[in-house]
Structures are given as structure tokens and as C-alpha cells.
Design an enzyme around this catalytic site. Sequence first.
Site, mmCIF file in Angstrom:
data_model
loop_
_atom_site.group_PDB
_atom_site.id
_atom_site.type_symbol
_atom_site.label_atom_id
_atom_site.label_comp_id
_atom_site.label_asym_id
_atom_site.label_seq_id
_atom_site.Cartn_x
_atom_site.Cartn_y
_atom_site.Cartn_z
ATOM 1 N N GLU A 1 -10.000 1.956 4.156
ATOM 2 C CA GLU A 1 -9.713 3.104 3.279
ATOM 3 C C GLU A 1 -10.979 3.597 2.585
ATOM 4 O OE1 GLU A 1 -7.761 3.249 -1.078
ATOM 5 O OE2 GLU A 1 -6.415 2.479 0.471
ATOM 6 N N SER B 1 0.830 -1.204 0.000
ATOM 7 C CA SER B 1 0.000 0.000 0.000
ATOM 8 C C SER B 1 0.860 1.248 0.000
ATOM 9 C CB SER B 1 -0.912 0.016 1.232
ATOM 10 O OG SER B 1 -1.651 1.218 1.278
ATOM 11 N N LYS C 1 -4.374 -6.759 3.381
ATOM 12 C CA LYS C 1 -4.404 -5.668 2.397
ATOM 13 C C LYS C 1 -5.829 -5.387 1.947
ATOM 14 C CE LYS C 1 -2.781 -2.667 -0.584
ATOM 15 N NZ LYS C 1 -3.869 -2.388 -1.516
ATOM 16 N N HIS D 1 -7.395 -3.482 4.717
ATOM 17 C CA HIS D 1 -6.818 -2.125 4.684
ATOM 18 C C HIS D 1 -7.608 -1.273 3.700
ATOM 19 C CE1 HIS D 1 -4.398 0.874 2.538
ATOM 20 N NE2 HIS D 1 -3.744 1.080 3.670
ATOM 21 N N ASN D 2 -7.841 -1.826 2.512
ATOM 22 C CA ASN D 2 -8.569 -1.080 1.495
ATOM 23 C C ASN D 2 -10.026 -0.866 1.896
ATOM 24 O OD1 ASN D 2 -6.147 -1.383 0.191
ATOM 25 N ND2 ASN D 2 -7.031 -1.941 -1.777
#
Length: 634
Positions: free
Chosen positions: A357, A295, A350, A353-354
Site C-alpha cells: 500500500e 484492512s 497485514k 499488505h500495508n
Amino acid sequence: MGVYIVMGVSGSGKTTIGKLLAKKLNLTFYDADDFHPPENVEKMKSGRPLQDEDRKGWLAVLAENIQKWDKNGGAVLACSALKEKYRKQLTSVPEEDLNWIFLWADFEVILERLKVRKGHYFKPEMLTSQFETLEEPDYGLRINVNTSEGNILKEIMAKLKAPEAEIGLIGLGVMGKSLALNLLSKNINISVFNRHVPGQEEDIAKNFVQENAEKYTFQGFDYLKEFVSSLNRPRKILLMVNAGTAVDTVIESLLPFLEKDDIITDGGNSHYKDTLRREKTLKEQGIHFIGCGISGGEEGALKGPSIMPGGSLEAYKQIGPILEKIAAKDKTGNPCCTHIGPDGAGHFIKMLHNGIEYGEMQLISEIYHYLRFYTNTNPEVIADLFEIWNKEKKSYLLEISVDILRKKENEGFLIDKILDAAKQKGTGGWSTNAALELGVPLDTITASVLARNISGMKEVRVEASNLYKNTNNQNGNLEEIKDELFQAYETASLINHAIGYDLLRVASSEYNWNLNLSEISRVWTNGCIIRSGLMEDLVNIFKDSNNHLLLNKNIISEIKGNQASLVKTVGVSLQAGFAVPVLSAAANYLLNFTSSQNSANMVQAQRDYFGAHTYERTDKPRGEFFHTQWKNNS
């Protein structure tokens, strides 16, 4: 210096290139054809190919001479050496003293070269038998001769000087190029590869090498076999290609050239279940596979991203030091990279995480929109307010929003000219699907994904707007609402993070990943898109406990003080005609989460009524289930 054997089928240019190389290296040149006995020469002149029996004595003589040349300082020998057993017979000196240079090209290219050759006993029609006999070496240098003699010699010299690469990178898109330059800036010797598609992607790798030749020395390849051969063992290969079938295609193409204990790392946004499958399949073949979340976007890839590798610890111990060198650094100077866990853990992290986000981006967008049109505040003033907020929040997303709001084009604000139809790459939706499978509520993240979906319905929304005539006939005062709005933003952001981390907790248990939430938070404190002051706090919070974030005593105190502002902001926004899906989802989640009694008892009764799904009772122990005949037939 050693002995250099320039090999390949007839017509590949062994003699010409061998002589040029000998001159460049200041060595004596020899042509293996000059060592054939007369009977072999006559046989070839008559158009009859040599058999293995014909070659025995000739190869023995060459082997003796190679020993002599090696002792006398080296030489360059042009020799077809088409079969591996011929090459083994010629290996009469230590391997480090023998340098194989394989000249090759497609059959049609070599055939055209032979057709224009004069004064040579080799007949073009014999080329087919040579290609059938050829056993390509998986060692030494592999040089495509479909170019000028000068280019061929230049490539040979470059590769002779270059040490074996520590890592190879496949895929030179924006992220791939940035990561390659990051690796080079850390003095890591690399090789790069990009597929060659005529008319679409041609000489991408070689052009990338040339563009950066003044600053860095590294090799670029258009052919996988050459690329793999340039890497030291065990080979470490980083894939930066599009998620999905492209990853499987590249892996399948690589496998013929790989050996046991080689490591493939997928640095794209692959689905964690694909990573689980690939890791299992490759493990059966002795190949390590690491699913690695990266990222930070283009700038992060170049200057230092947050890196989330998942796979075997054994493989991480080998490639981890390289990844740690290029990662961003946390406030103590440690790399924002850690071994997340086994198999698909890295890509799951990940993905989530997104997801967080998505929620944070939508949250900021809702607040911007509310301020812009409810209080009629211009973008520059909103930017100033966000900048003040960010002195406390230290949020990367809030920081870039300030820059966005200040950007002008022809005296107007660029933000006002951007179409309100957001796109997505899928990772947010994947988070929602994973939450549904694991039975975890994901309100804010799901709301943000669906908000993007409805934004894409631009034409329908315009038509509906004209039909419903929903107009904002209320105006707010920025000074009166800004403090409450900040408290609403802080609270919704906290809830969004709590929701995301709750999914991590459940996934860790379900998949036996033993995730370290504190260490994951530390990896997210720099380099990544969701880095913030809150993330710094979460490092310490999760050191003490992996419990749900909203059960932390400090978080409870903060949310209690701000909950009223969140609820009021949502209410005012909706009354004024402004959709705030993430703010609303955060408020609803919090109310549901903190309610000892909610509406699910009615849902369970309904399910039992029409489907006999049973229910539990408040006056009985948990785990006991009951069914009722609800309709009174009397």
C-alpha cells in the site's frame, strides 16, 4: 419464570431493587433477613457479625423455600449470599431456574449509603467485614448501583432479556465502532467494552449502545468482569485497541476472568513478532490467540473489510464463521477472509499488505506531482486522466485519488492546500525491517517509507531549496507523455507487487507458515486498500505457481513491452528536477533482477580485502569460499 436472587453487601440496595424487580416481573418478593432466627437478629443488632455456624439453619430454610417458590411460578429474594459456599447451598433448583443478580459499588459509595440509612440494625462499621467476606460471583448479572433506582432496574431488565453475546468487542475507537455496527447488521449478538477513564473516556460503551438503541439491541460495559460474563462459552473477544503495550495490558486484565479454550483476537496493526510471543504465552495457559489483520479503513470496517486471521486452525473454526460474515465478498460471493496460517502469519500478511500500500500510494503521488508541475496540468484534468486509467486498473487507490484531485475548497483545489509532510504508523517500516532480517530486497516499499520520512523534514527542505536553487526549467506536454507515463505506472506497480509477494514467499518458508499466495490475493480482491484488477489476476497466477511474480510468462511479456517507458520516465523526471523514488526503485530493481552479471563481485572483493570475509568464484562450484591477500607487499 424461576427464582431471582438479588445479592450483595448490606447497603447495596437489595431490598429496594428486589421489590422493584418483583413488581416488574409480577412476582412475590422475599427478604432473606426475615428468615433469620431471633438469636441471629439479636447478634446483628449488637454489632457482632454472624459466623458460618449461625448461617447453617438459615440457609437451609431459604433453600427449602426456593424449591417451593420455583414450583409455584417463581419469586424474587434479596439475600447477601456473600460467599460461594452460601450460594451453592441456596442452589436447590436447576441452574436454569435460578438467576443471580449481584449489586455492587465501591466501598466508599456503599458506606455513604449506610450512613444515611435509618431504622436498620446493620451498623456501618460492619461494612468492612462484609467486603472482606465477599466472594464475587463470576456468573449471573453484575450491576453497578452507583446510579438511580430507575437506571438500575432498567439495566437489569435489559440484561435479563438479552441472550449471551456471540462475541465481545473491546475498544470503541473509529474502527471498533464500525466493526461493532457491522457485526450487529449481520444479526450477530455482541457485547462491547471500552475502558473508563474519569475526565477522559467516560461511559463510552453505554453511550454507544444508547446512540444505536433504536436500531440494535446489545450491551455495553465499563467493567471487564461484567463484559466477560455476558459472553457465551468459549468466549470470543475481539480487541480493537492500539498496537503495542495497550494490547498486553488488556490481555493481562482479561486473564483473571477467562477459562480454557476462550479465544482472544487482536484486530489491530500489531507487529507479527508480538503476536508470536502472545500466542505462545497464552497457549501455555489454555487460551487461544489470533493475530488478525483487518484492512479497509472506517468504511471497510462498517461495510465489509478484508480480514486476515492467523492462529490455530481449531480457534479459527470457532471464530472464523463470525469474521466471514462481516468480511467483504469477492466476485464469486465468497468472504474476503481466510485462515492465513499459524501464530503470527495473519499480522505479517497485514504488515506486508500495508507495505505494498505504501508503495502504491507513493507511486500515484509521484505521477500526480510530475503531471502537476512538469506539464502544468491542473488537478481536475489529472483526475480525468486517472479515471480513464482506472477503467483498466480498477484500483481503489487510483479511484480515491480521482476524488481527492476533484475536491475544491473556496473555488481552489484542496490538494494544493495540504502540507507536503506525510505521516506513517509504522507498518511500512516494519516490512523493510522484516525484509532485512530475511535477506529479501524490498526496493519500492523501502523507497516509499523513506520518501515519507524525508517529506517530514519540511523546514529543512525549504531551507535547502533556497540554497540549491533547484528550479524546474523544463516543461512537458501532457498529450505527448501520458501513454508512456501509464506504461511506467503499470510496470512500477507490477514490480512493487512482485517485491511484496517475494517477501511473503520467503517468510512462508522461514516460519513454516505454508502461505497460499493465491488465497491471500483473493482475500485482497475486495474490502482492502490495495484491491485492484491486478489483484484479481494474481489469484489465478498464484494458483499455478508460487514462483517470483516476475518469472511468470505473461508478466514477462507485459514488462518487456513497458520497461523502456519506465526507464525513460525516470530519466526525464530526474533531469527535470522531480524526485521519483518509487519509479526509480522499480526501474533499478528490475535491472538488477534481470542482470546475469551485476556489481556485487566488486563488493565481495572489497569485503574480503578489509575483513577477510571470503568470496565464491565463477570458475568453482557454489558453496566453496576463498580468501586472497590483496595487497602486494613486494
